[in-house]
Scaffold this motif. Structure first.
Motif, short mmCIF file in Angstrom:
data_model
loop_
_atom_site.label_atom_id
_atom_site.label_comp_id
_atom_site.label_asym_id
_atom_site.label_seq_id
_atom_site.Cartn_x
_atom_site.Cartn_y
_atom_site.Cartn_z
N ASP A 1 0.82 -1.21 0.00
CA ASP A 1 0.00 0.00 0.00
C ASP A 1 0.86 1.26 0.00
N LYS A 2 2.03 1.22 0.63
CA LYS A 2 2.89 2.40 0.73
C LYS A 2 3.85 2.54 -0.45
N GLY A 3 3.64 1.74 -1.49
CA GLY A 3 4.36 1.95 -2.74
C GLY A 3 5.69 1.26 -2.88
N ALA A 4 5.93 0.18 -2.14
CA ALA A 4 7.20 -0.54 -2.27
C ALA A 4 7.38 -1.05 -3.69
N GLU A 5 8.58 -0.90 -4.21
CA GLU A 5 8.88 -1.35 -5.56
C GLU A 5 9.00 -2.86 -5.63
N LEU A 6 9.60 -3.45 -4.61
CA LEU A 6 9.83 -4.89 -4.54
C LEU A 6 9.77 -5.31 -3.08
N ILE A 7 9.17 -6.47 -2.81
CA ILE A 7 9.07 -6.99 -1.45
C ILE A 7 9.80 -8.33 -1.41
N VAL A 8 10.87 -8.39 -0.64
CA VAL A 8 11.65 -9.61 -0.48
C VAL A 8 11.29 -10.24 0.87
N ALA A 9 10.90 -11.50 0.86
CA ALA A 9 10.41 -12.17 2.07
C ALA A 9 11.43 -13.18 2.57
N VAL A 10 11.76 -13.08 3.86
CA VAL A 10 12.68 -14.00 4.52
C VAL A 10 11.92 -14.75 5.61
N GLY A 11 11.91 -16.08 5.55
CA GLY A 11 11.31 -16.88 6.60
C GLY A 11 9.79 -16.97 6.56
N THR A 12 9.17 -16.43 5.52
CA THR A 12 7.71 -16.47 5.45
C THR A 12 7.24 -17.81 4.91
N HIS A 13 5.92 -18.00 4.88
CA HIS A 13 5.32 -19.26 4.45
C HIS A 13 4.92 -19.15 2.98
N ALA A 14 5.38 -20.12 2.19
CA ALA A 14 5.17 -20.03 0.75
C ALA A 14 4.41 -21.20 0.16
N LYS B 1 1.92 -24.36 9.97
CA LYS B 1 1.81 -23.26 10.93
C LYS B 1 0.77 -23.58 12.00
N GLY B 2 -0.18 -24.44 11.65
CA GLY B 2 -1.07 -24.98 12.66
C GLY B 2 -2.27 -24.13 13.00
N ARG B 3 -2.67 -23.21 12.12
CA ARG B 3 -3.89 -22.47 12.42
C ARG B 3 -4.59 -22.08 11.12
N ALA B 4 -5.91 -21.96 11.20
CA ALA B 4 -6.71 -21.69 10.02
C ALA B 4 -6.38 -20.33 9.42
N GLY B 5 -5.91 -19.40 10.24
CA GLY B 5 -5.63 -18.06 9.77
C GLY B 5 -4.59 -17.99 8.68
N MET B 6 -3.81 -19.07 8.49
CA MET B 6 -2.79 -19.04 7.45
C MET B 6 -3.40 -18.94 6.07
N ALA B 7 -4.70 -19.18 5.93
CA ALA B 7 -5.35 -18.97 4.63
C ALA B 7 -5.21 -17.52 4.19
N ARG C 1 -0.61 -13.07 -0.60
CA ARG C 1 0.38 -13.24 -1.67
C ARG C 1 -0.24 -12.99 -3.04
N LEU C 2 -1.49 -13.38 -3.20
CA LEU C 2 -2.17 -13.07 -4.47
C LEU C 2 -2.36 -11.57 -4.62
N ARG C 3 -2.67 -10.90 -3.53
CA ARG C 3 -2.90 -9.45 -3.55
C ARG C 3 -1.63 -8.69 -3.90
N VAL C 4 -0.52 -9.06 -3.28
CA VAL C 4 0.75 -8.36 -3.52
C VAL C 4 1.28 -8.66 -4.92
N GLY C 5 1.04 -9.87 -5.39
CA GLY C 5 1.36 -10.21 -6.77
C GLY C 5 2.84 -10.25 -7.10
N GLY C 6 3.17 -9.66 -8.25
CA GLY C 6 4.53 -9.74 -8.77
C GLY C 6 5.57 -8.99 -7.98
N LYS C 7 5.16 -8.18 -7.03
CA LYS C 7 6.14 -7.46 -6.20
C LYS C 7 6.88 -8.38 -5.24
#
Length: 395
Positions: free
Chosen positions: A290-303, A311-317, A323-329
């Motif tokens: 939302d704040k206009g990041a050009e690229l988002i690099v994720a370390v340790g996240t769930h893919a 992760k053991g909880r329904a909220g991981m949905a 990830r679909l929302r952020v898309g190609g960034k």
């Protein structure tokens, strides 16, 4: 009696008796903060996930006693196998009585029985390679049920947060500038330490905005940097990180509750609230986008799907939809390390040219022909300077 230490030892054999002081906590991530080698870890953790198991193995306890089932059969979780591979005995399904053991009491474990002195506290199932393999096979058969549940939770989250996902409604204002910059989001998840080491050249060169998700802020500090932003419910981040000068965004519930607010206020650290249904890593990604990041690099996240379920909880949905929302960034840290190539800066090019010129001059001076050439060049230079001086004087 035999105590186990280190990752390369095998788990205790049948008939071994293990003893050690009890360290009791229903939350595994809290327990590992004070767990020492040789201790008896007492937890209440249904479906031990990979991250929890790796944290326990790193602490080198003599044995892990689990009040719950380490594998319930919902999905093939990886934790129990990691514990055994790390040389840690696992006894589970002990029931709630084991959680009442006083902190620090010396416990004795014989196969699946747990004793406090001569008193039998609880009896459970001592896990072996064979029992874990059987549990994994049964869990794989029931995975389709979990897939259906995951899909249903995904739709529920989409209905609850469609305005946030589609239009960014509810994203707070922050002072950290991300517009046109790259962002590195650090979660203390799978292989985060190794990924941070691999990304050192990238961080030095691009200087991305560093966002720590709860304990990810401490991971950034441990790696030698300072987080620009800390996002989360503040349950696993240290006071040191919160006082590091980073901007703090507290992940709150939609009903207005924010468990981490009291702690941050006690420290006198300013903050903003971000109410959202998903996980804290979702909040960090949505905020960056939302704040206009050009690229988002994720370390340790769930893919992957298994990681979501692990992760053991329904909220991981929510992470799936985020990830679909952020898309190609969004790119995974491993992808950056594989594709990234260190750029040569103008300064480095200039330094290389100067080094080459110095080497050429040294080579010329060290030979007779070079000395003659340098002498002719010097004479021509003197003539040129004299001519310029005469021309200037005549003006």
């Amino acid at each position: 009696m035999r105590k186990l230490f280190g990752k390369k030892q095998s788990a205790a054999a049948d008939g071994d008796v293990l003893m050690g002081p009890a360290r009791v906590d229903p939350r595994t991530k809290n327990l590992t903060k004070r767990l020492q080698p040789g201790d008896v870890a007492v937890i209440d953790h249904l479906d031990i996930d990979r991250i929890a198991a790796e944290a326990l193995v790193a602490c080198q306890p003599a044995v892990v006693l689990n009040a719950a089932k380490s594998t319930s059969g919902r999905y093939p979780n990886l934790g129990p196998g990691i514990l055994l591979e790390g040389g840690v005995l696992l006894v589970d399904d002990l029931g709630p009585d084991v959680m009442a053991v006083p902190e620090g009491h010396s416990l004795r474990v014989e196969d699946g029985a747990v004793y406090d002195g001569e008193t039998l506290v609880a009896e459970g199932v001592r896990q072996t390679d064979e029992t874990i393999a059987d549990a994994m096979a049964a869990a794989r058969e029931g995975l389709s049920v979990q897939l259906e549940s995951f899909a249903a939770n995904t739709m529920d989250y989409l209905r609850e947060e469609r305005e946030l996902l589609l239009d960014g409604v509810g994203v707070p204002d922050i002072r950290t500038v991300m517009e046109g910059r790259q962002v590195l989001i650090v979660v203390r998840g799978y292989h985060y330490k190794e990924d941070l080491v691999t990304l050192r050249p990238y961080i030095r060169e691009y200087r991305p905005v560093l966002i720590g998700v709860d304990g990810g802020a401490d991971a950034i500090l441990d790696a030698g940097w300072k987080p620009d932003l800390i996002v989360g419910d503040m349950d696993s981040v240290s006071d040191k990180a919160l006082n590091s000068g980073a901007e703090v965004v507290i992940h709150a519930y939609r009903d207005g509750r924010a468990p981490g607010k009291d702690r941050v206020e006690e420290l006198g650290v300013p903050y903003v609230l971000f109410p959202a249904t998903g996980t804290s890593e979702d909040v960090a990604m949505l905020l960056s986008d939302d704040k206009g990041a050009e690229l988002i690099v994720a370390v340790g996240t769930h893919a992957t799907l298994v990681e979501f379920l692990d992760k053991g909880r329904a909220g991981m949905a929510s992470t799936f939809l985020t990830r679909l929302r952020v898309g190609g960034k969004l790119v995974d840290a491993k992808g950056v390390s594989r594709l990234y190539r260190h750029r040569i800066s103008n300064f480095q090019v200039g330094l290389l040219a100067v080094a080459g010129l110095v080497a050429l001059i040294v080579a010329l001076v060290s030979t007779e022909a070079g000395k003659t050439l340098m002498g002719l060049f010097g004479a021509r230079w003197d003539d040129l300077v004299s001519s310029i001086g005469l021309f200037g004087g005549g003006g």
